[in-house]
Scaffold this motif. Sequence first.
Motif, PDB file in Angstrom:
ATOM      1  N   GLU A 145       0.829  -1.201   0.000  1.00 55.89           N
ATOM      2  CA  GLU A 145       0.000   0.000   0.000  1.00 55.89           C
ATOM      3  C   GLU A 145       0.869   1.260   0.000  1.00 55.89           C
ATOM      4  OE1 GLU A 145      -3.876  -1.834   2.364  1.00 55.89           O
ATOM      5  OE2 GLU A 145      -2.643  -0.289   3.331  1.00 55.89           O
ATOM      6  N   ALA A 146       0.298   2.336  -0.572  1.00 60.24           N
ATOM      7  CA  ALA A 146       1.043   3.589  -0.646  1.00 60.24           C
ATOM      8  C   ALA A 146       0.078   4.752  -0.770  1.00 60.24           C
ATOM      9  CB  ALA A 146       1.995   3.575  -1.836  1.00 60.24           C
ATOM     10  N   LEU A 147       0.582   5.943  -0.431  1.00 58.08           N
ATOM     11  CA  LEU A 147      -0.139   7.196  -0.655  1.00 58.08           C
ATOM     12  C   LEU A 147       0.565   7.948  -1.795  1.00 58.08           C
ATOM     13  CD1 LEU A 147      -0.597   8.609   2.980  1.00 58.08           C
ATOM     14  CD2 LEU A 147      -2.183   7.193   1.673  1.00 58.08           C
ATOM     15  N   LEU A 148      -0.206   8.793  -2.488  1.00 60.09           N
ATOM     16  CA  LEU A 148       0.354   9.635  -3.538  1.00 60.09           C
ATOM     17  C   LEU A 148      -0.108  11.069  -3.287  1.00 60.09           C
ATOM     18  CD1 LEU A 148       1.990   9.496  -6.234  1.00 60.09           C
ATOM     19  CD2 LEU A 148      -0.204   9.386  -7.419  1.00 60.09           C
ATOM     20  N   ASP A 149       0.751  12.056  -3.604  1.00 60.12           N
ATOM     21  CA  ASP A 149       0.335  13.439  -3.383  1.00 60.12           C
ATOM     22  C   ASP A 149      -0.758  13.827  -4.374  1.00 60.12           C
ATOM     23  OD1 ASP A 149       1.566  15.574  -5.533  1.00 60.12           O
ATOM     24  OD2 ASP A 149       2.816  13.779  -5.371  1.00 60.12           O
ATOM     25  N   ALA A 150      -1.619  14.754  -3.969  1.00 63.87           N
ATOM     26  CA  ALA A 150      -2.819  15.100  -4.739  1.00 63.87           C
ATOM     27  C   ALA A 150      -2.486  15.732  -6.086  1.00 63.87           C
ATOM     28  CB  ALA A 150      -3.693  16.055  -3.918  1.00 63.87           C
ATOM     29  N   ASP A 151      -1.437  16.573  -6.130  1.00 61.87           N
ATOM     30  CA  ASP A 151      -1.090  17.243  -7.383  1.00 61.87           C
ATOM     31  C   ASP A 151      -0.669  16.236  -8.440  1.00 61.87           C
ATOM     32  OD1 ASP A 151      -1.643  19.752  -6.357  1.00 61.87           O
ATOM     33  OD2 ASP A 151       0.382  19.983  -5.553  1.00 61.87           O
ATOM     34  N   THR A 152       0.166  15.267  -8.051  1.00 64.23           N
ATOM     35  CA  THR A 152       0.610  14.235  -9.000  1.00 64.23           C
ATOM     36  C   THR A 152      -0.558  13.359  -9.417  1.00 64.23           C
ATOM     37  OG1 THR A 152       2.815  14.218  -7.994  1.00 64.23           O
ATOM     38  CG2 THR A 152       2.213  12.322  -9.330  1.00 64.23           C
ATOM     39  N   ALA A 153      -1.390  12.989  -8.455  1.00 66.32           N
ATOM     40  CA  ALA A 153      -2.556  12.154  -8.766  1.00 66.32           C
ATOM     41  C   ALA A 153      -3.461  12.839  -9.777  1.00 66.32           C
ATOM     42  CB  ALA A 153      -3.326  11.831  -7.485  1.00 66.32           C
ATOM     43  N   ASP A 154      -3.626  14.162  -9.626  1.00 65.17           N
ATOM     44  CA  ASP A 154      -4.493  14.905 -10.537  1.00 65.17           C
ATOM     45  C   ASP A 154      -3.872  14.998 -11.936  1.00 65.17           C
ATOM     46  OD1 ASP A 154      -6.784  16.642 -11.096  1.00 65.17           O
ATOM     47  OD2 ASP A 154      -5.292  18.230 -11.227  1.00 65.17           O
ATOM     48  N   LYS A 155      -2.580  15.310 -11.995  1.00 64.40           N
ATOM     49  CA  LYS A 155      -1.919  15.476 -13.299  1.00 64.40           C
ATOM     50  C   LYS A 155      -1.800  14.164 -14.057  1.00 64.40           C
ATOM     51  CE  LYS A 155       0.835  19.486 -11.947  1.00 64.40           C
ATOM     52  NZ  LYS A 155       2.195  19.970 -11.622  1.00 64.40           N
ATOM     53  N   LYS A 159      -5.940   7.271  -9.359  1.00 65.53           N
ATOM     54  CA  LYS A 159      -7.032   7.249  -8.380  1.00 65.53           C
ATOM     55  C   LYS A 159      -6.742   6.208  -7.298  1.00 65.53           C
ATOM     56  CE  LYS A 159     -10.103   6.136 -11.453  1.00 65.53           C
ATOM     57  NZ  LYS A 159      -9.203   6.041 -12.617  1.00 65.53           N
ATOM     58  N   ILE A 160      -7.459   6.326  -6.210  1.00 64.01           N
ATOM     59  CA  ILE A 160      -7.355   5.320  -5.150  1.00 64.01           C
ATOM     60  C   ILE A 160      -7.774   3.965  -5.726  1.00 64.01           C
ATOM     61  CG2 ILE A 160      -8.357   4.554  -2.952  1.00 64.01           C
ATOM     62  CD1 ILE A 160      -8.499   7.449  -2.090  1.00 64.01           C
ATOM     63  N   GLY A 161      -6.969   2.959  -5.468  1.00 64.52           N
ATOM     64  CA  GLY A 161      -7.216   1.629  -6.006  1.00 64.52           C
ATOM     65  C   GLY A 161      -6.317   1.284  -7.176  1.00 64.52           C
ATOM     66  N   ASP A 162      -5.697   2.312  -7.811  1.00 60.17           N
ATOM     67  CA  ASP A 162      -4.785   2.041  -8.922  1.00 60.17           C
ATOM     68  C   ASP A 162      -3.493   1.411  -8.412  1.00 60.17           C
ATOM     69  OD1 ASP A 162      -6.625   3.127 -10.569  1.00 60.17           O
ATOM     70  OD2 ASP A 162      -5.512   4.959 -11.055  1.00 60.17           O
ATOM     71  N   THR A 163      -2.867   0.618  -9.269  1.00 59.86           N
ATOM     72  CA  THR A 163      -1.598  -0.025  -8.924  1.00 59.86           C
ATOM     73  C   THR A 163      -0.455   0.680  -9.655  1.00 59.86           C
ATOM     74  OG1 THR A 163      -2.647  -2.170  -8.585  1.00 59.86           O
ATOM     75  CG2 THR A 163      -0.268  -2.168  -9.003  1.00 59.86           C
ATOM     76  N   LEU A 164       0.578   1.021  -8.907  1.00 64.56           N
ATOM     77  CA  LEU A 164       1.777   1.648  -9.471  1.00 64.56           C
ATOM     78  C   LEU A 164       2.970   0.742  -9.235  1.00 64.56           C
ATOM     79  CD1 LEU A 164       1.355   5.354  -8.229  1.00 64.56           C
ATOM     80  CD2 LEU A 164       0.576   4.353 -10.378  1.00 64.56           C
ATOM     81  N   THR A 165       3.983   0.896 -10.078  1.00 62.15           N
ATOM     82  CA  THR A 165       5.229   0.141  -9.929  1.00 62.15           C
ATOM     83  C   THR A 165       6.337   1.106  -9.541  1.00 62.15           C
ATOM     84  OG1 THR A 165       4.528  -1.431 -11.621  1.00 62.15           O
ATOM     85  CG2 THR A 165       6.868  -1.382 -11.079  1.00 62.15           C
ATOM     86  N   GLN A 169      16.311   1.277  -5.969  1.00 58.16           N
ATOM     87  CA  GLN A 169      17.661   0.716  -6.074  1.00 58.16           C
ATOM     88  C   GLN A 169      17.716  -0.774  -5.712  1.00 58.16           C
ATOM     89  OE1 GLN A 169      20.269   1.696  -2.995  1.00 58.16           O
ATOM     90  NE2 GLN A 169      22.148   1.168  -4.063  1.00 58.16           N
ATOM     91  N   PRO A 170      17.104  -1.190  -4.604  1.00 54.13           N
ATOM     92  CA  PRO A 170      17.175  -2.631  -4.293  1.00 54.13           C
ATOM     93  C   PRO A 170      16.393  -3.504  -5.263  1.00 54.13           C
ATOM     94  CG  PRO A 170      16.655  -1.321  -2.336  1.00 54.13           C
ATOM     95  CD  PRO A 170      16.466  -0.442  -3.507  1.00 54.13           C
ATOM     96  N   GLY A 171      15.379  -2.932  -5.943  1.00 56.03           N
ATOM     97  CA  GLY A 171      14.576  -3.728  -6.872  1.00 56.03           C
ATOM     98  C   GLY A 171      13.226  -3.086  -7.137  1.00 56.03           C
ATOM     99  N   THR A 172      12.442  -3.736  -7.994  1.00 57.50           N
ATOM    100  CA  THR A 172      11.135  -3.210  -8.380  1.00 57.50           C
ATOM    101  C   THR A 172      10.042  -3.849  -7.525  1.00 57.50           C
ATOM    102  OG1 THR A 172      11.872  -2.848 -10.639  1.00 57.50           O
ATOM    103  CG2 THR A 172       9.514  -3.022 -10.297  1.00 57.50           C
ATOM    104  N   PHE A 173       9.038  -3.045  -7.142  1.00 57.95           N
ATOM    105  CA  PHE A 173       7.914  -3.594  -6.392  1.00 57.95           C
ATOM    106  C   PHE A 173       6.652  -2.805  -6.751  1.00 57.95           C
ATOM    107  CE2 PHE A 173       9.836  -0.316  -3.809  1.00 57.95           C
ATOM    108  CZ  PHE A 173       8.788   0.367  -3.223  1.00 57.95           C
ATOM    109  N   LYS A 174       5.511  -3.442  -6.520  1.00 58.48           N
ATOM    110  CA  LYS A 174       4.228  -2.826  -6.855  1.00 58.48           C
ATOM    111  C   LYS A 174       3.511  -2.367  -5.591  1.00 58.48           C
ATOM    112  CE  LYS A 174       3.424  -5.422 -11.134  1.00 58.48           C
ATOM    113  NZ  LYS A 174       3.540  -4.227 -12.000  1.00 58.48           N
ATOM    114  N   VAL A 175       2.772  -1.267  -5.723  1.00 62.80           N
ATOM    115  CA  VAL A 175       1.975  -0.764  -4.608  1.00 62.80           C
ATOM    116  C   VAL A 175       0.589  -0.383  -5.114  1.00 62.80           C
ATOM    117  CG1 VAL A 175       3.920   0.108  -3.266  1.00 62.80           C
ATOM    118  CG2 VAL A 175       2.838   1.592  -4.958  1.00 62.80           C
TER     119      VAL A 175
END
Length: 855
Positions: A145-155, A159-165, A169-175
Amino acid sequence: MLKATLRSFLAHKGRLLLSALAIVLSVAFVAGSLIFSDTVTRTFDRLFASTSADVTVEAKDDLKSQVPTGEAQTVPAALADQVAKVAGVASAHADVGVENITVVDSKNKSVGPTTGAPTIASDWFLTDRSPVKLTSGHAPQGGGEALLDADTADKKHVKIGDTLTVLAQPGTFKVRIVGIATFTTTNPGAALVFLDPRTAATQLLGSADKATGISVDAAQGVSDTVLKQRVAAVVGTTDYEVRTADEQAKSAASDLGGFLDIIKYVMLGFAGIAVLVGVFLIVNTFSMLIAQRTRELGLLRALGADRRQVRRSVLTEAILLGLVGSTLGLAAGIGLAAGLIKLMSAFGMNLKTTEMVVGWGTPVAAYVVGVGVTFVAAYLPARRAAGVSPMAALADAEIAEIGRPLRTRAIVGSVLGVLGAAALVGCATATKTASSASFLGLGVVLTLLATVVAGPLLVRPVIRVLGAAFPAIFGSIGRMSQRNALRNPRRTGATAAALMVGLALVGGMSVASASMSKSFDQQIDKVLGADFVIQNANFVPFSKEVTDKVRATDGVGLVVRLRFAPVAVRLPDGKRIETTAAGYDDGVDDVAHVTYAQGDTAAALAPGAIAMDVDFAKDHKVRLGDTIPVEFPGGQRTELKVGALTDQAGSDGFGMQGGLFLGIAAVEKYVPGGQDSALYVNATSGTGADQLRKRLDTTLEPYPQVQVRDLADYKKLVHDQIAVLLYLVYALLGLAIVIAVLGVVNTLALSVVERTREIGLLRAIGLARRQLRRMIRLESVVIAVFGAVLGLALGLVWGVCTQQVLALQGMNALAVPWATIVEVVVGSAVVGVVAALLPALRASRMNVLAAIAHE
């Protein structure tokens, strides 16, 4: 005299308007740059002060590097527990915050800013100082789970529920986005991703036992300074940097200061050009006004006014003009600053015009520039006015200026020209970059002054050549226009000088930029031997995951990694120099063409060896086979043998003084958390370059920050970066042309007034309106082209000398953009036509009888 001065100023306000515009432009850029930088500085000072902890503990970074390594500086997370026990500490928290990440959406599109601002991932730990607050959803819990700032989310339409990668540096993970955080302070333009504290440490730093710093809150009644001393006594200052909130805010502000300085100096550069070109306009305007008022000034002298009163009268008019121009310029500067603030908001830095800062220094600077420049520019015409004799009131003549010999100008101009030429010769023959650049700056100033002073001497010979075809093409109209331009060399020279300054700057920078582009092209052709270079778009390192994927791509043969490390070398001459060393895999000779003065690649990359630039070695008394102490981050030290000396041009660029490079194994050993900055890739036999390019693009599709470049791409990248500098110069040229056009319009408008009776007589003997307009346009064209020819000739000399400075940095190619030169000359003729439109129209509408009767 005061009444006469005020009446004279109001009587000529229309004629002075164009000069006032030059002052307005100059003052607007000065005031706008100061207001904007003060506003941004104040805004971020408040931001940093309000978000900094009372005391922070971070890893000490003894080695400063301009080249990123990809390694995050860390401290033990357990240090927070140790600090929490210090007397006077209310609480201590292990912070995690990194910028060496990329975040992409489900379509592999980056959700980070495109303006150069960072993407920051940190742990979610809300305090009274936090710059954000949770406005929707819930706080992150667990690894996914993660939070995203509102300005980036808008641009980026997240939305809440979306998955980001997250590519860390240690590796790739999804949130999965479970909440949105909104800024409560100024948004600096960054994209913010928040994870729960344990996940942040594990996924971003590779271990839950690491942190990037410790935030310490002071207990009530304990000052930051006292708490800093107590914490420093416990943790020590050998490995850690302990700062108070004020010190932390100043440190953050200083990092931002470089960006603000660039904007400020660019705008002050515009102001400088506006001031310089405006001086010519103001001098010309006052000279012509005084010439037209010869009888008026002579009458004042006849009525009892002495020289000092006449001079004071003219200077008072100049001060009034400066005050009006400065006031309008200050208002325009406030508008310009507001526009810049809005522009920064478009780039993601959300500043507010309501918080605009107009410090006391801004209006002071505005009036000093506006009034001061006008006063200085009007001083010589004022002295000339004071020299009008009482008898001039009885004569129908202007000040004896047209026929006055140019002997003094010839002597002063020749002396300045010789000194300037000597300085430019010194620039061309110097062997040190600093000396050569100093000679260049001196030569540019002196030759510019020489050309301005001696410009009237060149009017007759040059304009006779430039306007030689006018009589044949346009008949008597062409002959009269040429003679009108020759009538007053001082006036023509001063009018053309405004355009000359801008075009000299453009000519010089065009030659320099073309030479740089050509030199880089030659250097890339000479050095780069790989089929492809894989780099991050903004040159920051990428994770090992990218390297592994590239190596596994079908058709990839040789892969040579490049990795940077901050180092400090202790040299035989006793100097300790901090710089950046590059680490390479074996196989460099297959992807690059390195020129060696001594040794070879095998010796340079051998275990325990290092290579350096031969000139750097010579300057510091280093010889092949010498052993030099090398210090890496974290205080790790070793001794490396100089295995090779290279003879590569430009080795001192990009913060890599000395051209140091070694085997990548040593970099991995002493900078274990570093990442690769570039991969040099060759295709296997039987695989075409286009085929491999498509496969690499497919492989790197999940990594939008990483780009594949071939030789042509690399050249384009360099050309685009150089073009940014050239666009700035063109913008300066545009400003210079605007003011130069005002100058030509002013000169022609005043000239039309001056020649009213002459124009009336020409009309009376048969000159048609259309012919009159053509005569004035041709006069304007020949003046503008005269300024262009002088400016470009001067600029070409400056450009060639600039290339000599660049040659000392390995950029040996000289290129002259003749197409640009021709375009500028043609454009100058167009400028002349445009500038003459209003004066020509006004002249053609004169009443013939009224014009003949004019005095």
